[in-house]
Write a protein that holds these residues in place. Sequence first.
Motif, PDB file in Angstrom:
ATOM      1  N   GLU A  48     -21.630 -23.156  11.267  1.00  0.00           N
ATOM      2  CA  GLU A  48     -21.630 -23.504   9.791  1.00  0.00           C
ATOM      3  C   GLU A  48     -20.616 -22.589   9.078  1.00  0.00           C
ATOM      4  OE1 GLU A  48     -22.812 -26.450   8.482  1.00  0.00           O
ATOM      5  OE2 GLU A  48     -24.775 -27.090   9.771  1.00  0.00           O
ATOM      6  N   ILE A  49     -20.768 -21.601   9.243  1.00  0.00           N
ATOM      7  CA  ILE A  49     -20.128 -20.476   8.435  1.00  0.00           C
ATOM      8  C   ILE A  49     -18.587 -20.492   8.851  1.00  0.00           C
ATOM      9  CG2 ILE A  49     -20.633 -18.288   9.398  1.00  0.00           C
ATOM     10  CD1 ILE A  49     -20.886 -17.376   6.507  1.00  0.00           C
ATOM     11  N   MET A  50     -18.484 -20.791  10.219  1.00  0.00           N
ATOM     12  CA  MET A  50     -17.129 -20.600  10.747  1.00  0.00           C
ATOM     13  C   MET A  50     -16.634 -21.928  10.798  1.00  0.00           C
ATOM     14  SD  MET A  50     -16.915 -17.632  11.688  1.00  0.00           S
ATOM     15  CE  MET A  50     -15.191 -17.696  12.435  1.00  0.00           C
ATOM     16  N   GLY A  51     -17.419 -22.860  10.475  1.00  0.00           N
ATOM     17  CA  GLY A  51     -16.856 -24.247  10.325  1.00  0.00           C
ATOM     18  C   GLY A  51     -16.129 -24.553   8.830  1.00  0.00           C
ATOM     19  N   ALA A  52     -16.668 -23.543   7.888  1.00  0.00           N
ATOM     20  CA  ALA A  52     -15.923 -23.940   6.776  1.00  0.00           C
ATOM     21  C   ALA A  52     -14.451 -23.041   6.779  1.00  0.00           C
ATOM     22  CB  ALA A  52     -16.836 -22.890   5.660  1.00  0.00           C
ATOM     23  N   LEU A  53     -14.005 -22.544   7.982  1.00  0.00           N
ATOM     24  CA  LEU A  53     -12.855 -21.942   7.620  1.00  0.00           C
ATOM     25  C   LEU A  53     -11.650 -22.688   7.904  1.00  0.00           C
ATOM     26  CD1 LEU A  53     -13.639 -18.300   8.984  1.00  0.00           C
ATOM     27  CD2 LEU A  53     -13.640 -19.158   6.703  1.00  0.00           C
ATOM     28  N   VAL A  79     -21.204 -23.653   3.991  1.00  0.00           N
ATOM     29  CA  VAL A  79     -21.829 -22.247   3.581  1.00  0.00           C
ATOM     30  C   VAL A  79     -23.066 -22.336   3.477  1.00  0.00           C
ATOM     31  CG1 VAL A  79     -21.104 -20.208   2.513  1.00  0.00           C
ATOM     32  CG2 VAL A  79     -19.249 -21.467   3.264  1.00  0.00           C
ATOM     33  N   GLY A  80     -23.491 -22.936   2.620  1.00  0.00           N
ATOM     34  CA  GLY A  80     -25.049 -23.167   2.134  1.00  0.00           C
ATOM     35  C   GLY A  80     -25.822 -23.687   3.458  1.00  0.00           C
ATOM     36  N   LYS A 156     -32.627 -31.602   5.303  1.00  0.00           N
ATOM     37  CA  LYS A 156     -31.717 -31.526   4.371  1.00  0.00           C
ATOM     38  C   LYS A 156     -30.209 -31.576   4.405  1.00  0.00           C
ATOM     39  CE  LYS A 156     -30.646 -27.667   0.987  1.00  0.00           C
ATOM     40  NZ  LYS A 156     -30.083 -28.491  -0.375  1.00  0.00           N
ATOM     41  N   ILE A 157     -30.134 -30.819   5.682  1.00  0.00           N
ATOM     42  CA  ILE A 157     -28.682 -30.649   6.145  1.00  0.00           C
ATOM     43  C   ILE A 157     -28.150 -32.238   6.428  1.00  0.00           C
ATOM     44  CG2 ILE A 157     -26.942 -29.825   8.148  1.00  0.00           C
ATOM     45  CD1 ILE A 157     -28.619 -27.066   7.876  1.00  0.00           C
ATOM     46  N   CYS A 158     -28.859 -33.030   7.172  1.00  0.00           N
ATOM     47  CA  CYS A 158     -28.250 -34.242   7.521  1.00  0.00           C
ATOM     48  C   CYS A 158     -28.015 -35.261   6.341  1.00  0.00           C
ATOM     49  CB  CYS A 158     -29.381 -35.066   8.464  1.00  0.00           C
ATOM     50  SG  CYS A 158     -29.438 -34.309  10.012  1.00  0.00           S
ATOM     51  N   TRP A 159     -28.629 -34.939   5.485  1.00  0.00           N
ATOM     52  CA  TRP A 159     -28.728 -35.634   4.250  1.00  0.00           C
ATOM     53  C   TRP A 159     -27.152 -35.122   3.458  1.00  0.00           C
ATOM     54  CZ3 TRP A 159     -29.456 -33.561  -0.992  1.00  0.00           C
ATOM     55  CH2 TRP A 159     -29.298 -34.604  -2.168  1.00  0.00           C
ATOM     56  N   GLU A 160     -26.983 -34.133   3.463  1.00  0.00           N
ATOM     57  CA  GLU A 160     -25.957 -33.496   3.064  1.00  0.00           C
ATOM     58  C   GLU A 160     -24.524 -33.953   3.826  1.00  0.00           C
ATOM     59  OE1 GLU A 160     -27.527 -29.593   0.461  1.00  0.00           O
ATOM     60  OE2 GLU A 160     -25.959 -29.400   1.873  1.00  0.00           O
ATOM     61  N   GLU A 161     -24.708 -33.883   5.072  1.00  0.00           N
ATOM     62  CA  GLU A 161     -23.365 -34.334   5.905  1.00  0.00           C
ATOM     63  C   GLU A 161     -23.135 -35.591   5.763  1.00  0.00           C
ATOM     64  OE1 GLU A 161     -22.018 -32.287   7.967  1.00  0.00           O
ATOM     65  OE2 GLU A 161     -23.185 -30.463   8.238  1.00  0.00           O
ATOM     66  N   SER A 162     -24.214 -36.465   5.513  1.00  0.00           N
ATOM     67  CA  SER A 162     -23.545 -37.926   5.110  1.00  0.00           C
ATOM     68  C   SER A 162     -22.608 -38.024   4.158  1.00  0.00           C
ATOM     69  CB  SER A 162     -24.682 -38.834   4.958  1.00  0.00           C
ATOM     70  OG  SER A 162     -25.589 -38.403   4.105  1.00  0.00           O
ATOM     71  N   PHE A 163     -22.440 -37.233   3.123  1.00  0.00           N
ATOM     72  CA  PHE A 163     -21.367 -37.213   2.084  1.00  0.00           C
ATOM     73  C   PHE A 163     -20.077 -36.735   2.845  1.00  0.00           C
ATOM     74  CE2 PHE A 163     -19.620 -33.444  -0.104  1.00  0.00           C
ATOM     75  CZ  PHE A 163     -18.518 -33.859  -0.724  1.00  0.00           C
ATOM     76  N   HIS A 164     -20.083 -35.873   3.590  1.00  0.00           N
ATOM     77  CA  HIS A 164     -19.244 -35.210   4.286  1.00  0.00           C
ATOM     78  C   HIS A 164     -18.442 -36.458   5.269  1.00  0.00           C
ATOM     79  CE1 HIS A 164     -21.354 -31.116   4.314  1.00  0.00           C
ATOM     80  NE2 HIS A 164     -21.011 -31.594   3.221  1.00  0.00           N
TER      81      HIS A 164
ATOM     82  N   ALA B  36     -31.879 -20.397  -5.646  1.00  0.00           N
ATOM     83  CA  ALA B  36     -32.758 -21.594  -5.467  1.00  0.00           C
ATOM     84  C   ALA B  36     -32.086 -22.685  -6.099  1.00  0.00           C
ATOM     85  CB  ALA B  36     -34.159 -21.532  -6.093  1.00  0.00           C
ATOM     86  N   ARG B  37     -31.528 -22.619  -7.223  1.00  0.00           N
ATOM     87  CA  ARG B  37     -31.047 -23.528  -7.882  1.00  0.00           C
ATOM     88  C   ARG B  37     -29.619 -24.029  -7.194  1.00  0.00           C
ATOM     89  NH1 ARG B  37     -26.143 -24.739 -11.266  1.00  0.00           N
ATOM     90  NH2 ARG B  37     -25.426 -22.784 -10.486  1.00  0.00           N
ATOM     91  N   GLU B  38     -28.955 -22.953  -6.622  1.00  0.00           N
ATOM     92  CA  GLU B  38     -27.688 -23.235  -5.910  1.00  0.00           C
ATOM     93  C   GLU B  38     -28.017 -24.005  -4.522  1.00  0.00           C
ATOM     94  OE1 GLU B  38     -24.013 -23.745  -6.349  1.00  0.00           O
ATOM     95  OE2 GLU B  38     -24.644 -22.160  -7.534  1.00  0.00           O
TER      96      GLU B  38
END
Lengths: 306, 96
Positions: A48-53, A79-80, A156-164, B36-38
């Motif tokens: 995840e962190i290297m994928g941001a680069l 990064v989150g 949580k991660i899958c939910w966010e990935e769907s926007f990506h 937490a907010r972030e």
Amino acid sequence: MTVSSLESRTREFFERVSNGGKVEMTDWMPDDYRREVLKFIEMHANSEIMGALPEREWINRAPTIHRKLALTAKIQDEVGHSQLLYRLAEDLGKSREQMFTDLLDGRTKFHNVFHYPTYTWADAGIIAWLVDAAAILSQKALLDCSYAPYARTMAKICWEESFHIKHGYDIVVTMMNGTDRQREMVQDALNRWWGPLMQFHGPRTPRETDKDIAWGIKARANEELRQEFLSLYVPRIRELGLTIPDPNLRYDEERGVWEYTEPDWNELRSVVTGHGPRSQERLGFRRMSYEQEAWVRRAVMGRPVV
Amino acid sequence: MEKKVYEVFRQERDGKPFVHSGNVEAPDDALALQYAREMFGRRGESFRLWVVLRDAVLELSDRDLLSPALDRSFRTVQGYRLRDKLAAAQGREAGT
């Protein structure tokens, strides 16, 4: 604990997780299981962190302000995700400092797709659409993970990935509606990413010999994930007028499976062990930012910053 | 200062239950709230967050206490099967 009671406890544990039982951080677990889950999560966090680069390279070159905001938001998400995952790994007993040092020194790995260069804006589209699509399939196979804190984080991660994925798709479709030059750029990016995408889910480890499946860490075998990726995305890629650079790619109706040119497993092995075209450059960037921002880490801990 | 782990509970909408969402590590309460907010509220997905020091959480997971072997059905709706008894009572009423 006596040897025999440890053995029976261990046996009961593995029987429980292989039958869908869940493990919480505060539960007793055998060292083998803890090590395996930790290794799995650490590799995920590193990715995840290297994928941001690679995507970061496009923030300053995004074609519009909206694209720039969306790309920045996606990178913040990645990064989150690494923050959430490093936390899980820390709770399994390895310090964040040690994980960072191991990543920077090449002792631990990150996903193959983040070792490659990006050349045009089309790469940003293909990465967000297809790399994230391949990744979300792996991640969905973790939603029922026997290590419950990981499964919950994955929701949580899958939910966010769907926007990506949607944003990446939007970039690609927009370019395909543009000029010939833009369509060529997308085709060129697809040509370069197809090999790494086919390697992404890894070699065909049979279900029966995959420890991660036996222990309920992940639900699906590598080849199942690749087949699903092909079923979902080959039609979507083709309907845009793109050509998939594999002359052997075809769906065998009778057997119900995709046939394809054997992915280059030597390339995969070499890339993930730090010999990819951008492996050292990206690790160098990570090392630089880790060192440059050391004062921030000291400041939040209330220590002198210099 | 030492880093501490804070557990984060997220309330999705006003009036809904707080659901455990994960945790953050921070040196103090103010930064814990900020992190937490972030991590759990940057998409407007939370109405309210509870951020609690992990050390303050007490856990009870003893199966002997939480799922005792003794039958506790007298405490539950499922513990009362009325259908036949009720039919008998209704029949008696109808018969009078």
